[in-house]
Design a protein around this motif. Structure first.
Motif, PDB file in Angstrom:
ATOM      1  N   TYR A 169      37.599  49.415  68.241  1.00  0.00           N
ATOM      2  CA  TYR A 169      38.128  48.392  69.144  1.00  0.00           C
ATOM      3  C   TYR A 169      38.997  47.403  68.379  1.00  0.00           C
ATOM      4  O   TYR A 169      40.137  47.108  68.773  1.00  0.00           O
ATOM      5  N   GLN A 170      38.490  46.897  67.260  1.00  0.00           N
ATOM      6  CA  GLN A 170      39.227  45.906  66.466  1.00  0.00           C
ATOM      7  C   GLN A 170      40.555  46.461  65.959  1.00  0.00           C
ATOM      8  O   GLN A 170      41.588  45.786  66.003  1.00  0.00           O
ATOM      9  N   GLN A 171      40.541  47.715  65.512  1.00  0.00           N
ATOM     10  CA  GLN A 171      41.763  48.330  64.985  1.00  0.00           C
ATOM     11  C   GLN A 171      42.805  48.506  66.082  1.00  0.00           C
ATOM     12  O   GLN A 171      43.995  48.259  65.866  1.00  0.00           O
ATOM     13  N   HIS A 172      42.356  48.940  67.266  1.00  0.00           N
ATOM     14  CA  HIS A 172      43.296  49.127  68.373  1.00  0.00           C
ATOM     15  C   HIS A 172      43.906  47.796  68.810  1.00  0.00           C
ATOM     16  O   HIS A 172      45.110  47.725  69.091  1.00  0.00           O
ATOM     17  N   ILE A 173      43.094  46.747  68.871  1.00  0.00           N
ATOM     18  CA  ILE A 173      43.572  45.434  69.289  1.00  0.00           C
ATOM     19  C   ILE A 173      44.632  44.916  68.314  1.00  0.00           C
ATOM     20  O   ILE A 173      45.683  44.402  68.716  1.00  0.00           O
ATOM     21  N   ILE A 174      44.363  45.098  67.014  1.00  0.00           N
ATOM     22  CA  ILE A 174      45.303  44.623  65.991  1.00  0.00           C
ATOM     23  C   ILE A 174      46.558  45.491  65.962  1.00  0.00           C
ATOM     24  O   ILE A 174      47.686  44.978  65.947  1.00  0.00           O
ATOM     25  N   ARG A 175      46.364  46.803  65.984  1.00  0.00           N
ATOM     26  CA  ARG A 175      47.492  47.736  65.861  1.00  0.00           C
ATOM     27  C   ARG A 175      48.481  47.570  67.014  1.00  0.00           C
ATOM     28  O   ARG A 175      49.687  47.626  66.825  1.00  0.00           O
ATOM     29  N   ARG A 176      47.950  47.366  68.219  1.00  0.00           N
ATOM     30  CA  ARG A 176      48.826  47.275  69.391  1.00  0.00           C
ATOM     31  C   ARG A 176      49.129  45.828  69.780  1.00  0.00           C
ATOM     32  O   ARG A 176      49.751  45.564  70.803  1.00  0.00           O
ATOM     33  N   ASN A 177      48.663  44.897  68.928  1.00  0.00           N
ATOM     34  CA  ASN A 177      48.971  43.470  69.105  1.00  0.00           C
ATOM     35  C   ASN A 177      48.605  42.980  70.509  1.00  0.00           C
ATOM     36  O   ASN A 177      49.417  42.364  71.215  1.00  0.00           O
ATOM     37  N   ILE A 178      47.365  43.255  70.910  1.00  0.00           N
ATOM     38  CA  ILE A 178      46.880  42.856  72.230  1.00  0.00           C
ATOM     39  C   ILE A 178      46.397  41.412  72.188  1.00  0.00           C
ATOM     40  O   ILE A 178      45.579  41.047  71.350  1.00  0.00           O
ATOM     41  N   SER A 179      46.928  40.590  73.078  1.00  0.00           N
ATOM     42  CA  SER A 179      46.515  39.184  73.120  1.00  0.00           C
ATOM     43  C   SER A 179      46.800  38.614  74.504  1.00  0.00           C
ATOM     44  O   SER A 179      47.814  38.945  75.127  1.00  0.00           O
ATOM     45  N   TRP A 180      45.901  37.745  74.965  1.00  0.00           N
ATOM     46  CA  TRP A 180      46.095  37.116  76.266  1.00  0.00           C
ATOM     47  C   TRP A 180      47.037  35.925  76.187  1.00  0.00           C
ATOM     48  O   TRP A 180      47.558  35.477  77.189  1.00  0.00           O
ATOM     49  N   GLY A 181      47.240  35.381  75.008  1.00  0.00           N
ATOM     50  CA  GLY A 181      48.210  34.303  74.823  1.00  0.00           C
ATOM     51  C   GLY A 181      48.023  33.159  75.805  1.00  0.00           C
ATOM     52  O   GLY A 181      46.910  32.670  76.020  1.00  0.00           O
ATOM     53  N   SER A 182      49.118  32.754  76.428  1.00  0.00           N
ATOM     54  CA  SER A 182      49.073  31.622  77.361  1.00  0.00           C
ATOM     55  C   SER A 182      48.308  31.954  78.642  1.00  0.00           C
ATOM     56  O   SER A 182      47.868  31.053  79.363  1.00  0.00           O
ATOM     57  N   ASP A 183      48.125  33.242  78.929  1.00  0.00           N
ATOM     58  CA  ASP A 183      47.413  33.639  80.157  1.00  0.00           C
ATOM     59  C   ASP A 183      45.906  33.434  80.052  1.00  0.00           C
ATOM     60  O   ASP A 183      45.190  33.689  81.024  1.00  0.00           O
ATOM     61  N   ILE A 184      45.447  32.979  78.895  1.00  0.00           N
ATOM     62  CA  ILE A 184      44.012  32.736  78.721  1.00  0.00           C
ATOM     63  C   ILE A 184      43.513  31.673  79.705  1.00  0.00           C
ATOM     64  O   ILE A 184      42.324  31.631  80.062  1.00  0.00           O
ATOM     65  N   SER A 185      44.427  30.824  80.181  1.00  0.00           N
ATOM     66  CA  SER A 185      44.042  29.779  81.143  1.00  0.00           C
ATOM     67  C   SER A 185      43.501  30.383  82.433  1.00  0.00           C
ATOM     68  O   SER A 185      42.620  29.800  83.081  1.00  0.00           O
ATOM     69  N   GLU A 186      44.019  31.563  82.813  1.00  0.00           N
ATOM     70  CA  GLU A 186      43.526  32.227  84.021  1.00  0.00           C
ATOM     71  C   GLU A 186      42.072  32.665  83.838  1.00  0.00           C
ATOM     72  O   GLU A 186      41.259  32.555  84.754  1.00  0.00           O
ATOM     73  N   ILE A 187      41.754  33.160  82.662  1.00  0.00           N
ATOM     74  CA  ILE A 187      40.376  33.591  82.396  1.00  0.00           C
ATOM     75  C   ILE A 187      39.464  32.377  82.315  1.00  0.00           C
ATOM     76  O   ILE A 187      38.311  32.422  82.776  1.00  0.00           O
TER      77      ILE A 187
END
Length: 390
Positions: A169-187
């Motif tokens: 999971y950690q490798q996939h998140i880093i490799r594909r640069n997955i991030s909620w960024g500014s949309d974290i406010s919705e969560i």
């Protein structure tokens, strides 16, 4: 998970987009002819507008003749007119090549982005954990007693912890640069206004010592009844993915299977699911189906025209023609796919995307053509393709 029908649909949509671009490219080529014979407003010499207009009309007629026949032979002697037509032909052909590649690449990228959405959806658990930790840190700094549910228990949820600590999971998140960024406010809004007031979540927090099954059930509940249903999150997902309505079922399936895996007692490191059972094979199928259908379009057009002698092929809906051409392409180049499977798949696709009468039309044309092509030896199957799925 991703299946071959979904890939067929994505390829169909890409071919449809390409065909729309072909029409636009044709008009752009005509516009270029118009520009070639537009009066030069900066010229000091008087422009013969009638002569320019006449040359333009002749060039347009010659280009249209080439477009219909793909042959450019003329007795026209005016060099400027001939040069303008040749430039328009080269310009048009270059646009076609560009669009052919562009929509093929877009098609593949759109499918691979489904996997990014799957990872991003899993990452919501990571965001929730960070929000809870942030909240607990603020509570510790207050002088007054904390109110509200004690959400710390969710931090010890074994399913969540197994996922977040998983190397795959950690490798996939880093490799594909997955991030909620500014949309974290919705969560954050979903967490404060919905999750913290959710009855099932509160019941979980009230358990003295949750079992692994309890941990699994609350995570499944969060995804099923909140993340995949909450209206604002769904709107956000639609902004992130224009095809979310179609892709939601794939992402949901991947997430559910992943959560189930991490809710089981297992030895060794668990690997995240791939986009499909064999993505490399599916990717090759996907690309070949798109590129070969477009490349052999004229051949398949002629075959369809011959098969529907009592029906003007020009009156056949564009989407129906694309479906027929894709089916013919699949029958020809994928020897391991039974003919019946191909026919049934495209009948189902026609039900979803084409006209109410398309099912019968597609079925009748493909069944007839498949029999003729098999008898003539143009369609040859091997291995699993020899199975007659009646």
């Amino acid at each position: 998970m991703l299946n071959r029908r979904t890939l067929r649909i994505k390829a169909m949509q890409a071919i449809y987009a390409y065909k729309q671009a072909v029409g636009s490219d044709y008009l752009l080529a005509l516009d270029q002819i118009g520009e070639d014979f537009a009066p030069d407003l900066n010229s000091m010499e008087v422009q013969d507008r009638k002569l320019l207009e006449g040359r333009k009309q002749i060039a347009i007629l010659l280009f249209k003749e080439w477009y219909e026949t793909q042959q450019f032979e003329t007795e026209e002697s005016d060099k400027e007119t001939i040069d303008a037509v040749n430039r328009a032909i080269v310009y048009y052909q270059n646009l076609l090549k560009k669009d052919y590649t562009y929509y093929g690449n877009q098609m593949l990228s759109a499918v691979e982005r489904i996997y990014d959405h799957y990872l991003g959806t899993l990452q919501i658990l990571e965001v929730l954990v960070s929000l809870i930790e942030e909240e607990e840190e603020k509570k510790a700094q207050r002088f007054t007693a904390a109110t509200g549910p004690d959400v710390k228990k969710f931090l010890q949820n074994r399913v969540v912890q197994r996922l977040l600590q998983n190397k795959s999971y950690q490798q996939h998140i880093i490799r594909r640069n997955i991030s909620w960024g500014s949309d974290i406010s919705e969560i954050r809004t979903v967490y404060k206004n919905i999750l913290k007031q959710d009855e099932a979540f509160l019941n979980y927090l009230a358990l003295p010592e949750p079992t692994l099954e309890d941990d699994l059930e609350v995570v499944k509940h969060i995804f099923k009844n909140i993340i995949f249903k909450e209206k604002n999150l769904q709107s956000l997902f639609e902004e992130q993915d224009l095809n979310w309505v179609e892709n939601k079922a794939i992402v949901k399936s991947l997430v559910n299977k992943t959560i189930k895996i991490f809710g089981e007692e297992a030895e060794g490191e668990v690997q995240l699911l791939d986009l499909s059972a064999n993505w490399e094979d599916d990717k090759a199928f996907f690309e070949d189906l798109y590129f070969q259908t477009v490349q052999e379009e004229d051949k398949y057009e002629a075959m369809i025209s011959e098969s529907v002698k009592n029906w003007d092929v020009e009156r056949v809906a564009m989407l129906d023609k694309i479906i027929l051409k894709m089916a013919l392409c699949e029958m020809h180049i994928f020897r391991s796919i039974p003919v019946k499977v191909t026919i049934n798949e495209y009948i189902e696709i026609s039900k979803l995307y084409s006209t109410p009468k398309s099912k019968q039309f597609i079925n009748g044309v493909l069944d007839k053509m498949a029999q003729e092509l098999t008898t003539s030896g143009e369609i040859r199957k091997s291995g699993r393709g020899l199975i007659d799925n009646k």
